[in-house]
Enzyme design. Structure first.
Site, short mmCIF file in Angstrom:
data_model
loop_
_atom_site.label_atom_id
_atom_site.label_comp_id
_atom_site.label_asym_id
_atom_site.label_seq_id
_atom_site.Cartn_x
_atom_site.Cartn_y
_atom_site.Cartn_z
N CYS A 60 57.53 92.31 14.64
CA CYS A 60 56.21 91.96 15.19
C CYS A 60 55.96 92.75 16.47
O CYS A 60 54.86 93.28 16.68
CB CYS A 60 56.13 90.46 15.49
SG CYS A 60 56.38 89.40 14.04
N CYS B 209 60.33 88.11 17.22
CA CYS B 209 60.35 88.95 16.02
C CYS B 209 60.26 90.43 16.40
O CYS B 209 59.22 90.90 16.87
CB CYS B 209 59.19 88.55 15.11
SG CYS B 209 58.90 89.69 13.74
#
Length: 105
Positions: free
Chosen positions: A33, A30
C-alpha cells in the site's frame, strides 16, 4: 482523495453518488500500500470524473469482510448504487495496472 470516516458514510456514498466512486482499501502497515500511495494523487488527478475514497482496512475490517476484501491494496468501484468493478488481491499493484483497471470501468 477523500478519507472514509464512518461505515454509514460508505453506504451513503454508494447509494447516492451519481458518479463513479472507487474505494481504495489500504493500511499503514501494508508495504505494498505504501508503495502505491505516492502515485495515487497523480491517478486521482488524471481521472477527475471519478471520486476516490481511501478506506483504512483496520478501521473498517467488518466492511472489508462484507465486500470480500481479503488482500490489500485493493480497489472496488461503484456507480449508481451498484458495484461495477474490482481489483482485489494481495499482490503489489503498479500504476499501469491501476490505470488498466480504471479503463475497464
Amino acid at each position: 482523495m477523500e478519507l472514509l470516516n464512518t461505515i454509514e458514510e460508505f453506504y451513503i456514498m454508494v447509494k447516492e453518488s451519481k458518479r463513479k466512486t472507487i474505494f481504495f482499501f489500504t493500511a499503514d502497515w501494508c508495504g505494498d500500500c505504501q508503495f502505491i500511495k505516492p502515485i495515487m494523487p497523480e491517478i486521482v488527478e488524471n481521472h477527475s470524473e471519478i471520486d476516490f475514497v481511501e478506506v483504512d482496512r483496520d478501521k473498517f475490517i467488518d466492511l472489508c469482510g462484507e465486500l470480500s476484501i481479503f488482500g490489500i491494496p485493493s480497489f472496488v468501484a461503484f456507480e449508481n448504487g451498484e458495484e461495477i468493478g474490482r481489483f482485489v488481491n494481495k499482490d503489489r499493484k503498479t500504476k499501469e495496472e491501476i490505470e488498466q483497471f480504471i479503463e475497464t470501468l
